[in-house]
Scaffold this motif. Sequence first.
Motif, PDB file in Angstrom:
ATOM      1  N   GLU A 158     -35.048   7.917  12.136  1.00 28.34           N
ATOM      2  CA  GLU A 158     -35.415   9.046  12.988  1.00 28.34           C
ATOM      3  C   GLU A 158     -35.806  10.224  12.107  1.00 28.34           C
ATOM      4  OE1 GLU A 158     -33.317  11.793  16.306  1.00 28.34           O
ATOM      5  OE2 GLU A 158     -33.032   9.621  16.492  1.00 28.34           O
ATOM      6  N   ARG A 159     -36.952  10.801  12.432  1.00 25.31           N
ATOM      7  CA  ARG A 159     -37.445  11.957  11.701  1.00 25.31           C
ATOM      8  C   ARG A 159     -38.001  12.947  12.717  1.00 25.31           C
ATOM      9  NH1 ARG A 159     -41.378   9.875   7.622  1.00 25.31           N
ATOM     10  NH2 ARG A 159     -39.565   8.744   6.909  1.00 25.31           N
ATOM     11  N   GLU A 163     -38.679   8.177  16.263  1.00 28.90           N
ATOM     12  CA  GLU A 163     -38.468   6.987  15.445  1.00 28.90           C
ATOM     13  C   GLU A 163     -39.690   6.771  14.553  1.00 28.90           C
ATOM     14  OE1 GLU A 163     -35.544   4.057  17.917  1.00 28.90           O
ATOM     15  OE2 GLU A 163     -37.680   3.868  18.297  1.00 28.90           O
ATOM     16  N   VAL A 164     -39.418   6.481  13.282  1.00 29.38           N
ATOM     17  CA  VAL A 164     -40.483   6.281  12.308  1.00 29.38           C
ATOM     18  C   VAL A 164     -40.256   4.946  11.603  1.00 29.38           C
ATOM     19  CG1 VAL A 164     -41.556   7.185  10.206  1.00 29.38           C
ATOM     20  CG2 VAL A 164     -40.715   8.768  11.955  1.00 29.38           C
ATOM     21  N   ILE A 165     -41.311   4.147  11.521  1.00 25.32           N
ATOM     22  CA  ILE A 165     -41.250   2.859  10.826  1.00 25.32           C
ATOM     23  C   ILE A 165     -41.736   3.058   9.397  1.00 25.32           C
ATOM     24  CG2 ILE A 165     -42.199   0.520  10.708  1.00 25.32           C
ATOM     25  CD1 ILE A 165     -42.581   0.642  13.743  1.00 25.32           C
ATOM     26  N   THR A 166     -40.984   2.523   8.448  1.00 32.38           N
ATOM     27  CA  THR A 166     -41.442   2.498   7.058  1.00 32.38           C
ATOM     28  C   THR A 166     -41.396   1.050   6.578  1.00 32.38           C
ATOM     29  OG1 THR A 166     -39.214   2.999   6.258  1.00 32.38           O
ATOM     30  CG2 THR A 166     -40.728   4.849   6.490  1.00 32.38           C
ATOM     31  N   ALA A 167     -42.319   0.715   5.696  1.00 25.60           N
ATOM     32  CA  ALA A 167     -42.399  -0.641   5.167  1.00 25.60           C
ATOM     33  C   ALA A 167     -42.550  -0.585   3.662  1.00 25.60           C
ATOM     34  CB  ALA A 167     -43.591  -1.369   5.783  1.00 25.60           C
ATOM     35  N   SER A 168     -41.839  -1.476   2.978  1.00 25.83           N
ATOM     36  CA  SER A 168     -42.009  -1.571   1.531  1.00 25.83           C
ATOM     37  C   SER A 168     -42.073  -3.043   1.144  1.00 25.83           C
ATOM     38  CB  SER A 168     -40.874  -0.863   0.795  1.00 25.83           C
ATOM     39  OG  SER A 168     -39.630  -1.420   1.135  1.00 25.83           O
TER      40      SER A 168
END
Length: 187
Positions: A158-159, A163-168
């Motif tokens: 959460e930002r 809701e925020v998705i991040t991918a690495s």
Amino acid sequence: MICQSLFYNHLSLGPTSRYHLIAGAASAGWGQVEIHVPEGRGDNAAISAVAATKNVGGKSKPEEVITFPMDDHLANMRRHRSVPAGGLKGIKIDTQGHEFYVIKGLNHTLAAAQQLVVFAENAVELTEAAGVKPSEVYSYMRGHGFRGYCEVDIEVSERDGKEVITASGTEETGNDIECKDIIWVKV
């Protein structure tokens, strides 16, 4: 979803469930299609008898089902407020080589999404048997702003109240992606 010849029509699995059972087969458009259902394995239905029994063996029997674009189904869910608060975050597609037709039926959803994860089977031989070159799928998804991964760490945080998705992970950039499942991420 097809389950032992029983068809469910957008039946919610509970008041807070994010999963729905759907009567029919997601595709690029409205119509009818004959699917093949392996005996005793309604969870592995496919357009061809070969694809239906490839992983489970045995024989299959044909059944007629309605096809529909997922964009239409999702629009109906939005009208009935069945899409989770914060919007759709992920889609799982495993259609025994016919993933591209489902993806094409998600054209509006893919184009409009600011962030979305699509998990899709990447069975090259089944995709080619369905009349699609895997490079067409890769190009289509990349054209909608998605990056493809064989292995990726996905985090939803959460930002600023959203809701925020991040991918690495290491992005697959070629047209010969050799993993069983591909994870398409748009962030």
